[in-house]
Motif scaffolding. Structure first.
Motif, PDB file in Angstrom:
ATOM      1  N   ASP A 123     -37.259 -25.666  53.914  1.00 13.03           N
ATOM      2  CA  ASP A 123     -38.127 -26.059  52.807  1.00 13.03           C
ATOM      3  C   ASP A 123     -39.305 -25.092  52.675  1.00 13.03           C
ATOM      4  O   ASP A 123     -39.434 -24.132  53.439  1.00 13.03           O
ATOM      5  CB  ASP A 123     -38.578 -27.517  52.940  1.00 13.03           C
TER       6      ASP A 123
ATOM      7  N   VAL B 284     -32.120 -28.415  50.223  1.00 16.88           N
ATOM      8  CA  VAL B 284     -33.424 -29.058  50.118  1.00 16.88           C
ATOM      9  C   VAL B 284     -34.008 -28.739  48.750  1.00 16.88           C
ATOM     10  O   VAL B 284     -33.960 -27.588  48.307  1.00 16.88           O
ATOM     11  CB  VAL B 284     -34.369 -28.551  51.235  1.00 16.88           C
TER      12      VAL B 284
ATOM     13  N   SER C 268     -37.335 -29.025  45.795  1.00 12.20           N
ATOM     14  CA  SER C 268     -38.751 -28.653  45.819  1.00 12.20           C
ATOM     15  C   SER C 268     -39.650 -29.777  46.329  1.00 12.20           C
ATOM     16  O   SER C 268     -40.791 -29.539  46.699  1.00 12.20           O
ATOM     17  CB  SER C 268     -39.201 -28.201  44.436  1.00 12.20           C
TER      18      SER C 268
ATOM     19  N   ASP D 227     -38.806 -31.476  48.969  1.00 10.22           N
ATOM     20  CA  ASP D 227     -38.378 -31.542  50.374  1.00 10.22           C
ATOM     21  C   ASP D 227     -37.435 -32.709  50.667  1.00 10.22           C
ATOM     22  O   ASP D 227     -37.390 -33.226  51.776  1.00 10.22           O
ATOM     23  CB  ASP D 227     -39.575 -31.568  51.327  1.00 10.22           C
TER      24      ASP D 227
END
Length: 186
Positions: free
Chosen positions: A46, A108, A110, A112
């Motif tokens: 991430d 993943v 944006s 997370d």
């Protein structure tokens, strides 16, 4: 035996920033194909540097964290998913996944959130439980709930036709109602 590991290299590949095993030590004694195996086959990272890994294990003591979706091995082998701290020193979460097999893909977004993918057989048991007849609404109950939801939204906005958009999620209607009708009609 095979042991899953996660390693992080510097941008130029000249320095090992961290490396850690992610595996168990105890296995099912009836498992005659290998003594103990954990295979991590997919990784995603991430925006803050947390590593997310997925794969499979036949270890009965794969490290899981409190609140794990499946704290005990639900099948042999079982899929596994884990999130590590940015420095690789600890698990943020780790869990077995239901169904026999592997979790060969992880991504993943944006925000997370982790997304996992795998073979159909991995999720059959879980989906059967989630979609059991006693857990599904009948068409009549679903439609009635959607009508109540729409009426509640309209009432919250004083039954006005002038407060429709752009707040699609909580305003009284417009696109949300059209999208719901389209989804139900499919």
């Amino acid at each position: 035996s095979m042991k899953g590991f996660v390693s992080k290299l510097s941008q130029d590949g000249s320095t090992l920033l961290y490396s850690t095993y992610l595996t168990g030590t105890t296995f099912n004694p009836n498992d005659n194909w290998i003594a103990q195996a954990t295979e991590l086959v997919s990784i995603a990272v991430d925006s803050t540097g947390h590593a997310y890994v997925s794969g499979n294990t036949n270890a009965t003591d794969f490290p899981v964290t409190p609140g794990a979706i499946f704290p005990a091995q639900p099948s042999d082998p079982a899929g596994v998913v884990a999130k590590l701290t940015a420095d690789g020193s600890a698990l943020i979460y780790s869990t077995y996944m239901d169904g026999e097999g592997n979790v060969p893909g992880i991504a993943v977004d944006s925000a997370d959130n982790a997304y996992i993918a795998g073979a159909h057989r991995v999720y059959v048991a879980r989906m059967r439980r989630a979609l059991a007849p006693d857990r599904l609404w009948s068409s009549k109950d679903f439609f009635a709930a959607k009508v109540r939801e729409q009426a509640d939204r309209h009432h919250r906005y004083f039954d006005t036709a002038y407060n429709l958009e752009p707040n699609v999620k909580s305003s009284p209607g417009g696109l949300r109602d059209i999208q719901t009708i389209g989804w139900v009609a499919k």
